[in-house]
Design a protein around this motif. Sequence first.
Motif, PDB file in Angstrom:
ATOM      1  N   ASN A 107      36.990  46.431  42.496  1.00  0.00           N
ATOM      2  CA  ASN A 107      37.077  45.007  42.253  1.00  0.00           C
ATOM      3  C   ASN A 107      35.710  44.412  41.883  1.00  0.00           C
ATOM      4  O   ASN A 107      34.688  45.086  42.005  1.00  0.00           O
ATOM      5  N   VAL A 108      35.740  43.143  41.450  1.00  0.00           N
ATOM      6  CA  VAL A 108      34.468  42.437  41.244  1.00  0.00           C
ATOM      7  C   VAL A 108      34.284  41.385  42.348  1.00  0.00           C
ATOM      8  O   VAL A 108      33.767  40.310  42.114  1.00  0.00           O
ATOM      9  N   ASP A 109      34.718  41.743  43.522  1.00  0.00           N
ATOM     10  CA  ASP A 109      34.530  40.883  44.689  1.00  0.00           C
ATOM     11  C   ASP A 109      33.101  41.104  45.202  1.00  0.00           C
ATOM     12  O   ASP A 109      32.758  42.220  45.623  1.00  0.00           O
ATOM     13  N   PRO A 110      32.255  40.068  45.147  1.00  0.00           N
ATOM     14  CA  PRO A 110      30.845  40.279  45.510  1.00  0.00           C
ATOM     15  C   PRO A 110      30.659  40.806  46.929  1.00  0.00           C
ATOM     16  O   PRO A 110      29.747  41.595  47.188  1.00  0.00           O
ATOM     17  N   GLU A 111      31.539  40.389  47.852  1.00  0.00           N
ATOM     18  CA  GLU A 111      31.378  40.871  49.233  1.00  0.00           C
ATOM     19  C   GLU A 111      31.794  42.336  49.357  1.00  0.00           C
ATOM     20  O   GLU A 111      31.203  43.107  50.112  1.00  0.00           O
ATOM     21  N   GLY A 112      32.821  42.721  48.586  1.00  0.00           N
ATOM     22  CA  GLY A 112      33.233  44.134  48.560  1.00  0.00           C
ATOM     23  C   GLY A 112      32.104  44.982  47.993  1.00  0.00           C
ATOM     24  O   GLY A 112      31.786  46.060  48.523  1.00  0.00           O
ATOM     25  N   PHE A 113      31.488  44.499  46.924  1.00  0.00           N
ATOM     26  CA  PHE A 113      30.367  45.211  46.293  1.00  0.00           C
ATOM     27  C   PHE A 113      29.237  45.377  47.302  1.00  0.00           C
ATOM     28  O   PHE A 113      28.688  46.466  47.485  1.00  0.00           O
ATOM     29  N   HIS A 114      28.943  44.282  47.986  1.00  0.00           N
ATOM     30  CA  HIS A 114      27.854  44.293  48.965  1.00  0.00           C
ATOM     31  C   HIS A 114      28.118  45.327  50.054  1.00  0.00           C
ATOM     32  O   HIS A 114      27.228  46.080  50.448  1.00  0.00           O
ATOM     33  N   SER A 115      29.369  45.398  50.518  1.00  0.00           N
ATOM     34  CA  SER A 115      29.634  46.309  51.640  1.00  0.00           C
ATOM     35  C   SER A 115      29.485  47.782  51.203  1.00  0.00           C
ATOM     36  O   SER A 115      29.028  48.612  51.980  1.00  0.00           O
ATOM     37  N   GLU A 138      35.777  44.815  34.881  1.00  0.00           N
ATOM     38  CA  GLU A 138      35.354  45.066  36.267  1.00  0.00           C
ATOM     39  C   GLU A 138      34.427  46.283  36.330  1.00  0.00           C
ATOM     40  O   GLU A 138      33.381  46.272  36.990  1.00  0.00           O
ATOM     41  N   ASN A 142      30.430  46.210  37.280  1.00  0.00           N
ATOM     42  CA  ASN A 142      29.909  46.937  38.445  1.00  0.00           C
ATOM     43  C   ASN A 142      28.880  47.986  38.008  1.00  0.00           C
ATOM     44  O   ASN A 142      27.822  48.144  38.624  1.00  0.00           O
ATOM     45  N   THR A 415      40.297  36.578  29.575  1.00  0.00           N
ATOM     46  CA  THR A 415      39.054  36.725  30.355  1.00  0.00           C
ATOM     47  C   THR A 415      37.866  36.928  29.425  1.00  0.00           C
ATOM     48  O   THR A 415      36.809  36.309  29.606  1.00  0.00           O
TER      49      THR A 415
END
Length: 444
Positions: A107-115, A138, A142, A415
């Motif tokens: 995903n491009v979820d910033p919190e997912g990336f961070h984790s 996506e 990333n 998009t």
Amino acid sequence: MVRIDYTNAMAEVIGERDGILREELLSFRHFVVETHSVIQKEKNRKFYFCKLPYQDTSQIKEYAQYIRDSFQYFVVIGIGGSSLGARMLIDSLSQKENSPQIFFLENVDPEGFHSVIESIEIEKTCFNVVTKSGSTVETIANFSIILSMLKEKLGDRFKENLVFTTDPEKGFLRKFGSENDIKMFDVPPPVGGRFSVLSPVGLLPAAVAGIDIDQILAGAKKMDLVCSIEEHVEHNPAYLVALIHYIANMRRGKTISVMMPYAEKLASFVDWYRQLWAESLGKDGLGQTPVKAVGTIDQHSQIQLYREGIRDKIITFIQVENFSTDFKIPEGLPEEISYLSGHSLKEILTKELLGTKAALIKSKVPNITVVLDEISPYNIGMLIYLYELATGFSGYLYKVNPFDQPAVEEGKNFTYALMGRDGYQDKLEEFKELYKEKYRIEIS
Ligand code: PA5
């Protein structure tokens, strides 16, 4: 071993309103024979995924071994058909000891990336960027961030931590890989994303996890052999699964296909199946909505609806006969719970499945059970091929092309337009016409 028990989908068990008549199944025999011969001829083209079990895996295994020896972490960067298959193989077959720790950036979820970033050390990580088109938003977003992090840490040696899986000729990633001398594996051009798990897309991550990929392919080969020989609908597991779902959908109104494994490791198998079934067959106002459930957990959440709600579901249970471990419930329990004494968790799981099936029979809800003697690479290979072929064959039943996804492309185009990509100005105008936020309520 894979066994399919479809007794509880048949009219003689649950009645003609919800169940399938044997004559109905058999009435498709000419269609099956004709389609079978078309599919055999298409194995070099649209049905190229059928050839993947026969590929030479030596390069994949060799490079996977190099990754296992050289890196502490392995991150797959990909989405949809470029990640769900690998995730399914690793979740169901488990990483072996001494493997790099494996993560997915989908995903491009910033919190997912961070984790993910928090869990790895960049310089000790091999990043497998997987994208057939080479341009999925996506994945490329990333990858671009990871690339700058790698360059910052490693300078010109950034390429040593990258391996690409992409089209052999087309796309940005192929071009970038060639220009920068990055190790690359090919996604065979005729194989679409959701049918690519048995290519390097799924096999490289699985081999990095220490999974026996030749056994996965051996299982797929076995299923191919059976399905290539058997033209009789009752003897060909892929055509049978497809027909049961098609009749249930088009003649009994079962617009939802629930898949419910009684084994947590197979939850990701359902995620993979959901994409295959939905994206391949959801076209021209047709298709069946795939729904994920896990036994026994969802007995306590969904079964009320499945039994007494709208009668629009056919359920596929997946049962595992032997688990790698089990736990016994101690003797000498207090009177009220003493019926559990001496039984094992596996026994309870199996009996709960039987109890649920009996309850569904009572409510005349069609259900089939796919039984595996164990969760092994061989059995998973069989299952993958079975569902891929069932999906491809279903395309002929519904008269839709199971290998494209035009409706997904449209969202991607909007998009691109919103991101200011060249050549998408018209789409931006169309977006502005379509998209309004007129009726809203906001609470703070
Ligand atoms: O099945 C498909 O074709 C899609 O789900 C794709 O796999 C997904 O959109 C990712 O595409 P790509 O591999 O080009 O990045």
